[in-house]
Scaffold this active site. Sequence first.
Site, PDB file in Angstrom:
ATOM      1  N   LYS A   1      -1.191   0.545 -25.298  1.00 60.16           N
ATOM      2  CA  LYS A   1      -1.569   0.474 -26.720  1.00 60.16           C
ATOM      3  C   LYS A   1      -0.285   0.472 -27.539  1.00 60.16           C
ATOM      4  O   LYS A   1       0.486  -0.478 -27.458  1.00 60.16           O
ATOM      5  CB  LYS A   1      -2.509   1.624 -27.073  1.00 60.16           C
ATOM      6  CG  LYS A   1      -3.842   1.571 -26.294  1.00 60.16           C
ATOM      7  CD  LYS A   1      -4.824   2.634 -26.759  1.00 60.16           C
ATOM      8  CE  LYS A   1      -6.177   2.513 -26.101  1.00 60.16           C
ATOM      9  NZ  LYS A   1      -6.270   3.221 -24.798  1.00 60.16           N
TER      10      LYS A   1
ATOM     11  N   ASP B   1      -5.066  14.100 -25.642  1.00 62.47           N
ATOM     12  CA  ASP B   1      -5.271  12.708 -25.233  1.00 62.47           C
ATOM     13  C   ASP B   1      -4.489  11.840 -26.215  1.00 62.47           C
ATOM     14  O   ASP B   1      -4.924  11.598 -27.342  1.00 62.47           O
ATOM     15  CB  ASP B   1      -6.768  12.384 -25.271  1.00 62.47           C
ATOM     16  CG  ASP B   1      -7.060  10.949 -24.858  1.00 62.47           C
ATOM     17  OD1 ASP B   1      -6.123  10.119 -24.874  1.00 62.47           O
ATOM     18  OD2 ASP B   1      -8.222  10.647 -24.534  1.00 62.47           O
TER      19      ASP B   1
ATOM     20  N   TYR C   1       0.856  -1.193   0.000  1.00 63.15           N
ATOM     21  CA  TYR C   1       0.000   0.000   0.000  1.00 63.15           C
ATOM     22  C   TYR C   1       0.885   1.234   0.000  1.00 63.15           C
ATOM     23  O   TYR C   1       1.813   1.340   0.809  1.00 63.15           O
ATOM     24  CB  TYR C   1      -0.905   0.020   1.246  1.00 63.15           C
ATOM     25  CG  TYR C   1      -2.356   0.022   0.831  1.00 63.15           C
ATOM     26  CD1 TYR C   1      -2.864   1.052   0.039  1.00 63.15           C
ATOM     27  CD2 TYR C   1      -3.209  -1.010   1.188  1.00 63.15           C
ATOM     28  CE1 TYR C   1      -4.183   1.026  -0.377  1.00 63.15           C
ATOM     29  CE2 TYR C   1      -4.527  -1.030   0.782  1.00 63.15           C
ATOM     30  CZ  TYR C   1      -5.014  -0.009  -0.011  1.00 63.15           C
ATOM     31  OH  TYR C   1      -6.307  -0.022  -0.429  1.00 63.15           O
TER      32      TYR C   1
ATOM     33  N   THR D   1      -2.355   6.245 -22.444  1.00 60.09           N
ATOM     34  CA  THR D   1      -2.368   4.897 -21.884  1.00 60.09           C
ATOM     35  C   THR D   1      -1.017   4.270 -22.175  1.00 60.09           C
ATOM     36  O   THR D   1      -0.316   4.658 -23.112  1.00 60.09           O
ATOM     37  CB  THR D   1      -3.487   4.023 -22.481  1.00 60.09           C
ATOM     38  OG1 THR D   1      -3.366   4.036 -23.892  1.00 60.09           O
ATOM     39  CG2 THR D   1      -4.855   4.520 -22.067  1.00 60.09           C
TER      40      THR D   1
ATOM     41  N   GLU E   1      -0.429   4.807  -0.706  1.00 64.46           N
ATOM     42  CA  GLU E   1      -1.194   6.026  -0.996  1.00 64.46           C
ATOM     43  C   GLU E   1      -0.299   7.244  -0.801  1.00 64.46           C
ATOM     44  O   GLU E   1       0.447   7.330   0.176  1.00 64.46           O
ATOM     45  CB  GLU E   1      -2.414   6.122  -0.080  1.00 64.46           C
ATOM     46  CG  GLU E   1      -3.535   5.203  -0.525  1.00 64.46           C
ATOM     47  CD  GLU E   1      -4.773   5.321   0.351  1.00 64.46           C
ATOM     48  OE1 GLU E   1      -4.723   6.015   1.375  1.00 64.46           O
ATOM     49  OE2 GLU E   1      -5.794   4.710  -0.004  1.00 64.46           O
TER      50      GLU E   1
ATOM     51  N   ARG F   1      -1.260  -2.581 -18.863  1.00 62.36           N
ATOM     52  CA  ARG F   1      -2.548  -1.881 -18.940  1.00 62.36           C
ATOM     53  C   ARG F   1      -2.573  -0.755 -17.899  1.00 62.36           C
ATOM     54  O   ARG F   1      -2.390  -1.013 -16.708  1.00 62.36           O
ATOM     55  CB  ARG F   1      -3.660  -2.892 -18.655  1.00 62.36           C
ATOM     56  CG  ARG F   1      -5.068  -2.399 -18.811  1.00 62.36           C
ATOM     57  CD  ARG F   1      -5.993  -3.558 -19.067  1.00 62.36           C
ATOM     58  NE  ARG F   1      -5.594  -4.191 -20.320  1.00 62.36           N
ATOM     59  CZ  ARG F   1      -5.922  -3.721 -21.532  1.00 62.36           C
ATOM     60  NH1 ARG F   1      -6.696  -2.666 -21.654  1.00 62.36           N
ATOM     61  NH2 ARG F   1      -5.484  -4.319 -22.616  1.00 62.36           N
TER      62      ARG F   1
HETATM   63  N1  DSN Z   1     -11.197   1.095 -25.443  1.00 64.41           N
HETATM   64  C1  DSN Z   1     -10.108   1.902 -25.889  1.00 64.41           C
HETATM   65  C2  DSN Z   1      -9.869   1.724 -27.330  1.00 64.41           C
HETATM   66  O1  DSN Z   1     -10.095   0.625 -27.784  1.00 64.41           O
HETATM   67  O2  DSN Z   1      -9.481   2.635 -28.040  1.00 64.41           O
HETATM   68  C3  DSN Z   1     -10.398   3.259 -25.553  1.00 64.41           C
HETATM   69  O3  DSN Z   1     -10.879   3.307 -24.257  1.00 64.41           O
END
Ligand code: DSN
Length: 432
Positions: free
Chosen positions: A239, A210, A57, A236, A59, A245
Site C-alpha cells: 500500500k 495493524d 522451496y 502490508t 519452508e 503484494r
Molecule cells: N483490501 C484492503 C484495502 O483495500 O484496504 C484491505 O484488505
Amino acid sequence: MSAGSPFGAWLESDPEVARLIGEEYERQVTTIQLIASENFTSPAVLAATGSVLTNKYSEGYPGARYYGGNRVIDEVEDLARDRAKSLFGAEHANVQPHSGANANLAAYQALLEPGDTVLAMRLDHGGHLTHGSPASITSKIWRFVDYGVTPASDDPDVPGEVIDFDQVRDRAKSEQPKLIVAGSTAYSRTIDAEPFRQIADEVGALLMFDAAHPAGLIAGGAHPNPVEIADVVTFTTHKTLRGPRGGAIVCKAEYAKKIDSAIFPGLQGGPLEHVIAAKAIAFEEAARPEFRAYAASVVANAKAFATALQVEGFRLVSGGTDNHLVLVDLRPFDAKLTGKVAQEVLDRNGITCNRNTIPDDPRSPFVTSGLRLGTAAETTAGMREGEMATIAQLIGRTLRHRDDAKALSAVSEEVAELCAAFPPYPGLVGST
Ligand code: DSN
C-alpha cells in the site's frame, strides 16, 4: 503482447496471458488510480517478483530450513528481515506473511488462545475484515468486541468521527480483552498508539497495531511509529509502502518465536522468496531520503484533495484527512447516489476507486453511501496538489453529469491527458 506493455519477450510463449498483462498495464497507466490500498511499485520490485527465486522451496527460516539448497535464499530472507527491523526500529521481523490478513491471523494465533476476547475497530467505522467481521474466520476462533468513532459533529471545536477513546476504555474495562487492536482500513486520521497502550495497560491487555495502510507513511516519517509502543505490529508491503503484494510482522523480541511459529508451520507453507526479495528492495527504497519526501507529498496531496472535494460539495468523514486517504459521504452531494453507482460511473470514465461504508452507513456494505479515495499511487506517478484539485473537479463533474454522455466524454479525455502527463513507469520500454 500489447504494444504498450514493457514486460518483454518471455511472455510471448503465452499470447493470451501476455495480452491480458499488457491490457492491465494499459489500464493502470491510462486511468487514474485512487484505490487507497494500491500503489505503483518500482521496476526493481517488479523484477524481483518475476525472478527465479519463485522456483525455490524454503519452508522454515534462515538457518533452519526443511529443504536443501537454501544458502542464497537464507541471505535473501535475512536481508529482508534486517532491513525491515532497521526501517521500523523493531527487535524482530517476520517477512513471510503472504498478505496482511495472514499477518493478522498469525499475530492472533501467537498471542491468543481460541475463545479469547479481542477489542478491535468496528468494520463499518473503518475496521478490517480480520478485526472480527462475522464473515471472517477470525470471529469464529476468537471473541471480538468492538469500538468505533465519535458521532459526526458540526461544531469545529468538537472533532467528529474520530476514534472514541472513551468508548475504547469503557469497552476494555467491561470486556477485559486479552488483546486490543489499533489500526483500520478506512480511517483518514492519524492513529496514535499511545492512548491505546495506556488503555491496554490499564486492563492488562496486549496491544497489536495493524499498520497495513500507514506502513509507508510510518517509514517515511509522516505518521507516528507504533513499533516501540505496541507489542506486535502487522502491515502490508504494497500500500503506502509501495512494495510487492504481501504482509509482514514486526514485534518485540519476546514474541519472536511465537510469531514465527504462528506463520510457519502454523498458518503457511513455503514462503514466497521472490516476493520476500521484492520486500527487501521496498524496505531499502523506503529508507531513502526521497521516500520521506514521497510520504510527505502523499499526505499533502490528500489534504489538497480533501479541500477540493469539499469545494465540489462532498462531505468528508471526520472533515478531512491526516494520512493518504479520504472517506467521502456521498449523501449531501446527492442523496440518491450510492457508493456502488459512483464507483461504477467513475470506473467507466477512467477514475478507479472503491465504494466504502461510512460510519453507521444505512446502506449495505455491497452498496454503501461512501467512496474511499487515496493518493499513494498517483503521488508515485508524480502528481501534486494541483493535479489533486483537478481530479476532485473531474470526480464532481462525472457524478453530477452521470447521465450526460457529452459531459462524460469530456471527462474521459481530460483523464487521458492527465495520465499521459504522469506516467508511473516512464523509464520502461513501451510506457507512455
Ligand atoms: N483490501 C484492503 C484495502 O483495500 O484496504 C484491505 O484488505
